[in-house]
Design an enzyme around this catalytic site. Structure first.
Site, PDB file in Angstrom:
ATOM      1  CB  THR A 146      -0.959   0.155   1.170  1.00 36.52           C
ATOM      2  OG1 THR A 146      -1.612  -1.245   1.346  1.00 36.52           O
ATOM      3  CG2 THR A 146      -1.902   1.228   1.293  1.00 36.52           C
ATOM      4  CE  LYS A 221      -4.910  -1.185   1.430  1.00 36.37           C
ATOM      5  NZ  LYS A 221      -6.231  -2.202   2.146  1.00 36.37           N
ATOM      6  CE  LYS A 289       1.697   2.171   4.956  1.00 41.84           C
ATOM      7  NZ  LYS A 289       1.096   1.165   3.986  1.00 41.84           N
TER       8      LYS A 289
HETATM    9  N1  NDP Z   1      -1.412  -6.421   7.583  1.00 43.86           N
HETATM   10  C1  NDP Z   1      -2.460  -6.128   6.824  1.00 43.86           C
HETATM   11  O1  NDP Z   1      -3.623  -6.517   7.430  1.00 43.86           O
HETATM   12  C2  NDP Z   1      -2.469  -5.400   5.535  1.00 43.86           C
HETATM   13  C3  NDP Z   1      -1.462  -4.573   5.165  1.00 43.86           C
HETATM   14  N2  NDP Z   1      -1.362  -4.377   4.065  1.00 43.86           N
HETATM   15  C4  NDP Z   1      -0.409  -3.341   3.551  1.00 43.86           C
HETATM   16  O2  NDP Z   1       0.633  -4.411   2.981  1.00 43.86           O
HETATM   17  C5  NDP Z   1       2.051  -4.131   3.231  1.00 43.86           C
HETATM   18  C6  NDP Z   1       2.854  -5.004   4.171  1.00 43.86           C
HETATM   19  O3  NDP Z   1       1.905  -4.911   5.425  1.00 43.86           O
HETATM   20  P1  NDP Z   1       2.261  -6.176   6.477  1.00 43.86           P
HETATM   21  O4  NDP Z   1       2.810  -7.281   5.864  1.00 43.86           O
HETATM   22  O5  NDP Z   1       1.262  -6.147   7.531  1.00 43.86           O
HETATM   23  O6  NDP Z   1       3.740  -5.534   7.360  1.00 43.86           O
HETATM   24  P2  NDP Z   1       4.854  -5.902   8.150  1.00 43.86           P
HETATM   25  O7  NDP Z   1       5.243  -4.896   8.877  1.00 43.86           O
HETATM   26  O8  NDP Z   1       4.537  -7.225   8.775  1.00 43.86           O
HETATM   27  O9  NDP Z   1       6.022  -6.270   6.984  1.00 43.86           O
HETATM   28  C7  NDP Z   1       6.505  -5.149   6.042  1.00 43.86           C
HETATM   29  C8  NDP Z   1       7.833  -5.861   5.282  1.00 43.86           C
HETATM   30  O10 NDP Z   1       8.386  -4.685   4.768  1.00 43.86           O
HETATM   31  C9  NDP Z   1       9.567  -4.926   4.896  1.00 43.86           C
HETATM   32  N3  NDP Z   1      10.547  -3.716   5.218  1.00 43.86           N
HETATM   33  C10 NDP Z   1      10.165  -2.745   5.808  1.00 43.86           C
HETATM   34  N4  NDP Z   1      10.983  -1.786   5.842  1.00 43.86           N
HETATM   35  C11 NDP Z   1      11.962  -2.027   4.988  1.00 43.86           C
HETATM   36  C12 NDP Z   1      13.103  -1.409   4.324  1.00 43.86           C
HETATM   37  N5  NDP Z   1      13.410  -0.394   4.741  1.00 43.86           N
HETATM   38  N6  NDP Z   1      13.742  -2.301   3.279  1.00 43.86           N
HETATM   39  C13 NDP Z   1      13.276  -3.305   3.035  1.00 43.86           C
HETATM   40  N7  NDP Z   1      12.252  -4.163   3.804  1.00 43.86           N
HETATM   41  C14 NDP Z   1      11.474  -3.390   4.709  1.00 43.86           C
HETATM   42  C15 NDP Z   1       9.713  -5.775   6.211  1.00 43.86           C
HETATM   43  O11 NDP Z   1      11.032  -6.513   6.351  1.00 43.86           O
HETATM   44  P3  NDP Z   1      11.572  -7.000   7.714  1.00 43.86           P
HETATM   45  O12 NDP Z   1      10.877  -8.335   7.902  1.00 43.86           O
HETATM   46  O13 NDP Z   1      13.121  -7.161   7.529  1.00 43.86           O
HETATM   47  O14 NDP Z   1      11.201  -5.913   8.674  1.00 43.86           O
HETATM   48  C16 NDP Z   1       8.504  -6.782   5.909  1.00 43.86           C
HETATM   49  O15 NDP Z   1       9.038  -7.632   4.859  1.00 43.86           O
HETATM   50  C17 NDP Z   1       1.968  -2.619   3.937  1.00 43.86           C
HETATM   51  O16 NDP Z   1       1.938  -1.509   2.788  1.00 43.86           O
HETATM   52  C18 NDP Z   1       0.466  -2.399   4.577  1.00 43.86           C
HETATM   53  O17 NDP Z   1      -0.017  -1.430   4.363  1.00 43.86           O
HETATM   54  C19 NDP Z   1      -2.412  -4.091   3.088  1.00 43.86           C
HETATM   55  C20 NDP Z   1      -3.561  -4.819   3.365  1.00 43.86           C
HETATM   56  C21 NDP Z   1      -3.722  -5.474   4.778  1.00 43.86           C
HETATM   57  O1  SSN Z   2      -4.763  -2.271   4.460  1.00 44.72           O
HETATM   58  C1  SSN Z   2      -5.197  -3.208   5.299  1.00 44.72           C
HETATM   59  C2  SSN Z   2      -6.481  -3.821   5.182  1.00 44.72           C
HETATM   60  C3  SSN Z   2      -7.049  -4.459   6.297  1.00 44.72           C
HETATM   61  C4  SSN Z   2      -8.338  -4.851   5.774  1.00 44.72           C
HETATM   62  O2  SSN Z   2      -8.995  -4.825   4.577  1.00 44.72           O
HETATM   63  O3  SSN Z   2      -9.124  -5.863   6.471  1.00 44.72           O
END
Ligand code: NDP
Ligand code: SSN
Length: 338
Positions: A146, A221, A289
């Site tokens: 996102t 989104k 964010k």
């Molecule tokens: N969780 C949710 O319900 C949802 C999340 N999203 C979106 O999806 C995306 C991921 O979310 P989510 O999986 O929950 O987040 P997490 O915080 O669990 O994972 C984030 C990922 O990004 C990596 N990362 C962060 N900073 C850096 C950097 N500077 N360089 C390289 N890699 C980096 C992390 O690596 P490391 O493991 O090394 O920290 C990890 O793999 C976000 O944009 C979020 O807004 C969308 C829908 C639903």
């Molecule tokens: O970006 C996060 C979305 C979470 C959801 O749709 O339930």
């Protein structure tokens, strides 16, 4: 025009198409995966010509189960994560590991990326040893993180400069839908890449929308998550107010679930919020964010969004209380503090 697979009663045309460009295909590679009909029922279909190697960058809460579902469906998956140990469960399931996004992209036909925020998405895509360095004609990059439209457009420009195709495809749905292959993809960019990766989106998700030019998926989104963040802030106020006036907040959750404002989110999060427990599915820092980025989007078109602006302030307070990595429902704690 928005196209959703849920509206297609028959097997979509991508089964009949050759993959774009020079995607190598695996002659014996055959997947069984679901296709949604207009009644949202699943049918199985066979695809014998798909891009052979899939890369996946970012093994966080979302990326890990998404990549796992591709592996479980029989895909050839290569993974990378900044913190390597998070790749271990995937490697145990048969994934290959490469030590940089560049090497993943160089060895794969299509590379997906699920990163935290605009900064990390840009760095992993376009930074030193980033994916763009391994891209080229015939390859595709699908960013499911996102981010805001300008970031997505910048990544798109870098990818396309290498001759590769680009698709933004942020997802609606959280940890459980990611585990269950029930995400909703909001895609925009190269239509040919959309058609090519549709079978993979259908493994990871329950529906997909193609929204046109890069930026439209990101905007959709952000609007959805702006609404969600405001809903959660308002729900938090209601829970605390009900308690303060002597009502049982669990009964409030039940009442809400039966009326016109019922939402799966309230039924899912309400019971744990009344116990002050916030198991992380969607980290609070990501919700803040998304509100910040949505406010930027609104600003860019002079749209007034006072409710979202107030909600954003509440999430900022919650972050200042050390709740960034808790579930976003922990925003209720910011209201308890005053
Ligand atoms: N969780 C949710 O319900 C949802 C999340 N999203 C979106 O999806 C995306 C991921 O979310 P989510 O999986 O929950 O987040 P997490 O915080 O669990 O994972 C984030 C990922 O990004 C990596 N990362 C962060 N900073 C850096 C950097 N500077 N360089 C390289 N890699 C980096 C992390 O690596 P490391 O493991 O090394 O920290 C990890 O793999 C976000 O944009 C979020 O807004 C969308 C829908 C639903
Ligand atoms: O970006 C996060 C979305 C979470 C959801 O749709 O339930």
């Amino acid at each position: 025009m928005a196209i959703c697979s849920s509206f297609c009663p028959q097997i979509p045309s991508y089964f009949k198409q050759k993959p774009i460009g020079s995607f190598p295909t695996r002659p014996l590679f055959s997947l069984s995966f679901k296709v949604l009909s207009s009644q949202a029922s699943s049918v199985s279909a066979k695809a014998d010509e798909l891009p052979g190697r899939i890369g996946f960058l970012g093994m966080g809460i979302m990326g890990s189960p998404m990549a796992q579902n591709l592996l479980k469906a029989g895909c050839d998956v290569t993974v990378w994560n900044r913190t390597k140990s998070k790749c271990d469960p995937l490697i145990s399931l048969g994934a290959e590991y490469k030590p940089s996004p560049e090497e993943v992209a160089a060895s794969c036909d299509v590379t997906f990326a699920m990163l935290a925020d605009p900064e990390s998405a840009l760095d992993v895509a376009c930074g030193k040893h980033g994916a763009a360095s391994g891209m080229g004609p015939g390859k595709g990059y699908v960013d499911v993180s996102t981010v805001d439209g300008p970031t997505s457009k910048l990544i798109s420009r870098h990818m396309k400069a290498t001759g590769a195709s680009f698709l933004e495809a942020p997802v609606s749905g959280s940890k459980k839908p990611a585990e269950d292959g029930q995400l909703i993809f909001l895609t925009a960019g190269d239509k040919s890449l959309y058609d090519t990766v549709a079978p993979f989106l259908d493994i990871m998700g329950k529906s997909r929308f193609y929204l046109g030019d890069v930026g439209n998926g990101a905007a959709m989104k952000l609007v959805v998550n702006m609404i969600m963040g405001s809903m959660m802030a308002s729900f938090s106020e209601g829970i605390l107010l009900s308690e303060k006036v002597g009502l049982d907040p669990n009964v409030l959750v039940e009442v809400v679930s039966q009326g016109a404002i019922s939402a799966p989110m309230y039924s899912l999060k309400g019971p744990s919020m009344t116990k002050s427990v916030y198991p992380t599915a969607f980290p609070l820092k990501h919700q803040q964010k998304d509100l910040r980025l949505a406010l930027g989007l609104a600003e860019s078109v002079s749209q007034s969004t006072p409710i979202a602006a107030a909600a954003n302030e509440l999430y900022k307070v919650a972050k200042s209380h050390g709740l960034s990595d808790q579930d976003f429902s922990a925003v209720i704690e910011a209201l308890k503090a005053n």
